[in-house]
Write a protein that holds these residues in place. Structure first.
Motif, mmCIF file in Angstrom:
data_model
loop_
_atom_site.group_PDB
_atom_site.id
_atom_site.type_symbol
_atom_site.label_atom_id
_atom_site.label_comp_id
_atom_site.label_asym_id
_atom_site.label_seq_id
_atom_site.Cartn_x
_atom_site.Cartn_y
_atom_site.Cartn_z
ATOM 1 N N TRP A 1 0.846 -1.183 0.000
ATOM 2 C CA TRP A 1 0.000 0.000 0.000
ATOM 3 C C TRP A 1 0.888 1.242 0.000
ATOM 4 O O TRP A 1 2.099 1.149 0.211
ATOM 5 N N VAL A 2 0.245 2.388 -0.268
ATOM 6 C CA VAL A 2 0.986 3.647 -0.303
ATOM 7 C C VAL A 2 0.450 4.531 0.799
ATOM 8 O O VAL A 2 -0.719 4.907 0.798
ATOM 9 N N LYS A 3 1.300 4.859 1.759
ATOM 10 C CA LYS A 3 0.893 5.823 2.784
ATOM 11 C C LYS A 3 1.160 7.215 2.240
ATOM 12 O O LYS A 3 2.190 7.466 1.617
ATOM 13 N N GLU A 4 0.222 8.099 2.483
ATOM 14 C CA GLU A 4 0.248 9.397 1.833
ATOM 15 C C GLU A 4 0.043 10.460 2.902
ATOM 16 O O GLU A 4 -0.905 10.364 3.676
ATOM 17 N N ILE A 5 0.912 11.447 2.971
ATOM 18 C CA ILE A 5 0.702 12.527 3.942
ATOM 19 C C ILE A 5 0.833 13.879 3.238
ATOM 20 O O ILE A 5 1.501 14.004 2.218
ATOM 21 N N GLU A 6 0.158 14.868 3.823
ATOM 22 C CA GLU A 6 0.346 16.251 3.380
ATOM 23 C C GLU A 6 1.045 16.981 4.501
ATOM 24 O O GLU A 6 0.687 16.800 5.668
ATOM 25 N N LYS A 7 2.020 17.800 4.160
ATOM 26 C CA LYS A 7 2.655 18.559 5.233
ATOM 27 C C LYS A 7 2.950 19.971 4.788
ATOM 28 O O LYS A 7 2.941 20.273 3.589
ATOM 29 N N GLY A 8 3.227 20.844 5.753
ATOM 30 C CA GLY A 8 3.534 22.235 5.470
ATOM 31 C C GLY A 8 2.300 23.111 5.496
ATOM 32 O O GLY A 8 1.184 22.640 5.752
ATOM 33 N N LYS A 9 2.518 24.438 5.266
ATOM 34 C CA LYS A 9 1.432 25.408 5.241
ATOM 35 C C LYS A 9 1.451 26.108 3.901
ATOM 36 O O LYS A 9 2.523 26.416 3.382
ATOM 37 N N TYR A 10 0.276 26.354 3.358
ATOM 38 C CA TYR A 10 0.186 27.010 2.048
ATOM 39 C C TYR A 10 0.978 28.317 2.072
ATOM 40 O O TYR A 10 0.849 29.059 3.028
ATOM 41 N N PRO A 11 1.791 28.653 1.110
ATOM 42 C CA PRO A 11 2.005 27.980 -0.176
ATOM 43 C C PRO A 11 3.136 26.959 -0.160
ATOM 44 O O PRO A 11 3.430 26.399 -1.207
ATOM 45 N N ASN A 12 3.774 26.753 0.983
ATOM 46 C CA ASN A 12 4.887 25.806 1.007
ATOM 47 C C ASN A 12 4.390 24.450 1.486
ATOM 48 O O ASN A 12 4.436 24.150 2.679
ATOM 49 N N VAL A 13 3.885 23.690 0.563
ATOM 50 C CA VAL A 13 3.293 22.404 0.941
ATOM 51 C C VAL A 13 3.874 21.296 0.069
ATOM 52 O O VAL A 13 4.391 21.561 -1.019
ATOM 53 N N VAL A 14 3.765 20.086 0.575
ATOM 54 C CA VAL A 14 4.191 18.941 -0.211
ATOM 55 C C VAL A 14 3.334 17.757 0.194
ATOM 56 O O VAL A 14 2.799 17.714 1.306
ATOM 57 N N ARG A 15 3.186 16.868 -0.742
ATOM 58 C CA ARG A 15 2.502 15.614 -0.439
ATOM 59 C C ARG A 15 3.527 14.499 -0.604
ATOM 60 O O ARG A 15 4.131 14.371 -1.655
ATOM 61 N N SER A 16 3.729 13.735 0.473
ATOM 62 C CA SER A 16 4.764 12.689 0.437
ATOM 63 C C SER A 16 4.119 11.319 0.453
ATOM 64 O O SER A 16 3.063 11.126 1.053
ATOM 65 N N PHE A 17 4.812 10.398 -0.181
ATOM 66 C CA PHE A 17 4.288 9.034 -0.289
ATOM 67 C C PHE A 17 5.297 8.060 0.267
ATOM 68 O O PHE A 17 6.504 8.296 0.222
ATOM 69 N N ARG A 18 4.772 6.961 0.760
ATOM 70 C CA ARG A 18 5.664 5.874 1.149
ATOM 71 C C ARG A 18 5.037 4.551 0.750
ATOM 72 O O ARG A 18 4.201 3.996 1.467
ATOM 73 N N PRO A 19 5.404 4.003 -0.423
ATOM 74 C CA PRO A 19 4.896 2.669 -0.763
ATOM 75 C C PRO A 19 5.483 1.657 0.209
ATOM 76 O O PRO A 19 6.661 1.717 0.534
ATOM 77 N N THR A 20 4.634 0.756 0.689
ATOM 78 C CA THR A 20 5.078 -0.197 1.705
ATOM 79 C C THR A 20 4.784 -1.606 1.226
ATOM 80 O O THR A 20 3.722 -1.860 0.655
ATOM 81 N N LEU A 21 5.720 -2.494 1.445
ATOM 82 C CA LEU A 21 5.499 -3.909 1.158
ATOM 83 C C LEU A 21 6.395 -4.695 2.091
ATOM 84 O O LEU A 21 7.143 -4.114 2.883
ATOM 85 N N CYS A 22 6.321 -6.021 2.030
ATOM 86 C CA CYS A 22 7.201 -6.818 2.866
ATOM 87 C C CYS A 22 8.643 -6.513 2.496
ATOM 88 O O CYS A 22 8.993 -6.454 1.327
ATOM 89 N N ASN A 23 9.478 -6.307 3.496
ATOM 90 C CA ASN A 23 10.864 -5.907 3.256
ATOM 91 C C ASN A 23 11.781 -7.089 2.964
ATOM 92 O O ASN A 23 12.949 -6.880 2.683
ATOM 93 N N HIS A 24 11.282 -8.299 3.055
ATOM 94 C CA HIS A 24 12.080 -9.504 2.778
ATOM 95 C C HIS A 24 13.454 -9.404 3.429
ATOM 96 O O HIS A 24 14.495 -9.515 2.787
ATOM 97 N N CYS A 25 13.395 -9.183 4.750
ATOM 98 C CA CYS A 25 14.587 -8.889 5.532
ATOM 99 C C CYS A 25 15.586 -10.041 5.471
ATOM 100 O O CYS A 25 15.223 -11.197 5.270
ATOM 101 N N GLU A 26 16.858 -9.674 5.675
ATOM 102 C CA GLU A 26 17.893 -10.697 5.754
ATOM 103 C C GLU A 26 17.789 -11.424 7.104
ATOM 104 O O GLU A 26 18.188 -12.575 7.235
ATOM 105 N N ASN A 27 17.276 -10.724 8.120
ATOM 106 C CA ASN A 27 17.165 -11.302 9.459
ATOM 107 C C ASN A 27 15.724 -11.110 9.936
ATOM 108 O O ASN A 27 15.442 -10.281 10.789
ATOM 109 N N PRO A 28 14.775 -11.841 9.349
ATOM 110 C CA PRO A 28 13.366 -11.513 9.576
ATOM 111 C C PRO A 28 12.879 -11.879 10.978
ATOM 112 O O PRO A 28 13.123 -12.995 11.455
ATOM 113 N N ALA A 29 12.199 -10.929 11.625
ATOM 114 C CA ALA A 29 11.663 -11.172 12.968
ATOM 115 C C ALA A 29 10.550 -12.212 12.928
ATOM 116 O O ALA A 29 10.404 -13.011 13.855
ATOM 117 N N CYS A 30 9.793 -12.243 11.837
ATOM 118 C CA CYS A 30 8.646 -13.151 11.749
ATOM 119 C C CYS A 30 9.100 -14.605 11.689
ATOM 120 O O CYS A 30 8.465 -15.485 12.263
#
Lengths: 211, 299
Positions: free
Chosen positions: A51-80
């Motif tokens: 999924w993509v987490k989406e945030i808006e930050k800042g105050k007009y006119p200095n604003v940005v919308r940031s995204f963070r696509p998230t999926l399983c990280n397929h870790c080298e040392n997985p906690a699961c």
């Protein structure tokens, strides 16, 4: 009876080590990867493998919308994998973290242990399910569905053991970051240009009581 | 700073059934401890509580795994797979064996006690003590080894669980002994000496329990962001009624005051009230720990 997934640690350089780089300078937040993933893996309503987490930050006119696509990280040392009581969470030799439906009993311990909260209970199967880098596609020589669908080519998939692959070049030449490196899980999904504001948690999180 | 336009709703992994499971194993371990005080360690003052303690321990430990089986997706498969596919680095994997062996040992111990075989009772009682500690301590380890959650991931967790188990077990024993002596004996006289000793032990265990909670929270409040968030969530946020009022004020502080004031301790009304409040408070503690510890989204 011993565990069928008792693996010999993969160190051979001839084996691939699959990994992903997500270039957030290219990501436009269109959520196509989510939908492609749901279509490919037949993910039920209400839950997501990616999924993509989406945030808006800042105050007009200095604003940005940031995204963070998230999926399983397929870790080298997985906690699961460490906490699974029946060995249903296991790691393939090429690094893909899998769930064995023949062993999983749905105890949800891995969900509590995963620092990235990428695991979910499949409502119909009563078992744990999660992103598996579309392992059937990868085994057939294709790319995962989300990578294939991304219109901006923000997701780059490949073999981290091969120094000529795109992911290896990006990881070694760009300033990349992983999610929650302090957890010691050593993820294999790298981010370029990650806005740390997308990692914030809120003090008054919405409490949703489970039905 | 920012507002969340789109967020994914996370599933809660361990819910209330797990709290009830922890509560039952805690009560079982606590009452088993009381029953071994006379036969295992020679404190003959507690002998009238022994038989009741072992019966309560066995019954509660037969009840406890039912909550687990209700929670997992595949109950029968889970029993089979836990024994066949053993994962030596998973705390939950050992739990299946403990949950099997501990009631069996308790039943053997109980049979020898009812038959009056002192030597064998002592042997099985002493075997049972580390098992009772393990069967409840491992539940704390299960939470402590879930590294993602800062509220759980502390070495204090198994100890906190053991102390809350003993506290709630003693409260339950006080209530059970009062009911038995008052209604199910010929003399209908309550064994005052025994109840008074149990109440004093309860008081001191509550002091240790409160101290452990203080240690835990003082570290959480000075630790990294997620830990601070969860401590604020417990102390001032949506969980504060459960944590501050139910668990600590009603469940621990007020019962501690009651059992430390001699006049109140000797009045059965206050003592029964203290025991009931403590049992409710420990149930709240299980809910707070299991549900509250994992309800905040991680990222």
């Amino acid at each position: 009876m011993s565990n069928p997934h008792k693996k010999e640690q993969h160190t051979g350089k001839d084996l691939p080590r699959w990994g992903m780089v997500i270039d957030l300078d290219r990501c436009v937040g269109c959520h196509t990867c989510e939908i492609a993933c749901k279509m490919e893996n037949d993910v039920p309503l209400g839950i997501w493998r990616s999924w993509v987490k989406e945030i808006e930050k800042g105050k007009y006119p200095n604003v940005v919308r940031s995204f963070r696509p998230t999926l399983c990280n397929h870790c080298e040392n997985p906690a699961c994998v460490k906490v699974c009581p029946v060995g249903a969470a296991w790691q393939r030799e090429d690094g893909i973290v899998m769930v064995d439906p023949h062993l999983c009993v749905g105890c949800r311990y891995c969900m509590s242990a995963c620092p990235y909260e990428v695991r979910y209970v499949h409502p119909q199967k009563g078992m744990i399910d999660k992103c598996d880098f579309c392992h059937t596609r990868v085994d057939a020589g294709l790319k995962p569905s989300c990578v294939e669908a991304c219109p901006a080519s923000a997701r780059i998939f490949g073999n981290l053991n091969d120094p000529k692959s795109d992911v290896s070049k990006l990881v070694s030449t760009k300033s990349v970051t992983t999610l929650k490196p302090e957890m010691g899980t050593d993820p294999r999904v790298y981010y370029i240009g990650l806005d740390m504001a997308t990692m914030e948690i809120k003090r008054e999180a919405k409490l949703v009581w489970e039905k | 700073m920012g507002k969340v336009v789109f967020d994914v709703q996370y599933q809660t992994s361990l819910a209330f059934l797990i709290s009830y499971y922890f509560y039952c194993t805690g009560l079982s371990a606590g009452s088993f401890m009381i029953s071994t005080l006379s036969y295992g360690f020679g404190f003959t003052k507690f002998k009238p509580a022994s038989k009741m303690g072992v019966v309560a321990a066995v019954l509660l430990l037969l009840l406890a795994p039912q909550f687990l089986l209700m929670q997992v997706g595949w109950p029968i498969k889970s029993v089979w797979n836990h024994f066949v596919y053993f994962n030596p680095v998973s705390a939950m994997s050992y739990g299946a064996f403990l949950l099997m062996l501990y009631p069996v040992n308790s039943i053997i111990y109980g049979i020898f006690m009812f038959k009056g075989n002192m030597k064998m009772t002592k042997i099985f009682g002493l075997i049972g003590i580390p098992m009772a500690l393990a069967v409840h301590g491992y539940t704390g380890w299960i939470l402590a080894l879930a590294v993602a959650r800062d509220y759980w991931n502390t070495g204090l967790m198994p100890i906190v669980f053991l102390f809350s188990a003993m506290v709630s077990g003693i409260s339950m024993m006080i209530l059970l002994i009062i009911i038995r002596d008052r209604f199910f004996t010929k003399e209908k006289v309550i064994n005052h000496d025994l109840i008074d000793s149990l109440a004093k032990i309860l008081g001191w265990l509550l002091v240790v329990d409160l101290f452990l909670v203080f240690c835990d929270y003082s570290v959480l409040l000075y630790s990294k962001l997620e830990a601070q968030e969860v401590a604020h969530f417990m102390l001032f946020g949506k969980m504060s009624f459960w944590f501050v009022i139910l668990e600590n004020l009603i469940g621990k502080v007020i019962p501690m005051i009651i059992v430390f004031i001699p006049g109140m301790r000797r009045s059965y009304f206050w003592l029964i009230l203290a025991a009931l409040m403590n049992m409710a408070g420990i149930l709240a503690m299980r809910v707070v720990t299991v549900y509250g510890g994992q309800v905040l989204p991680l990222m």
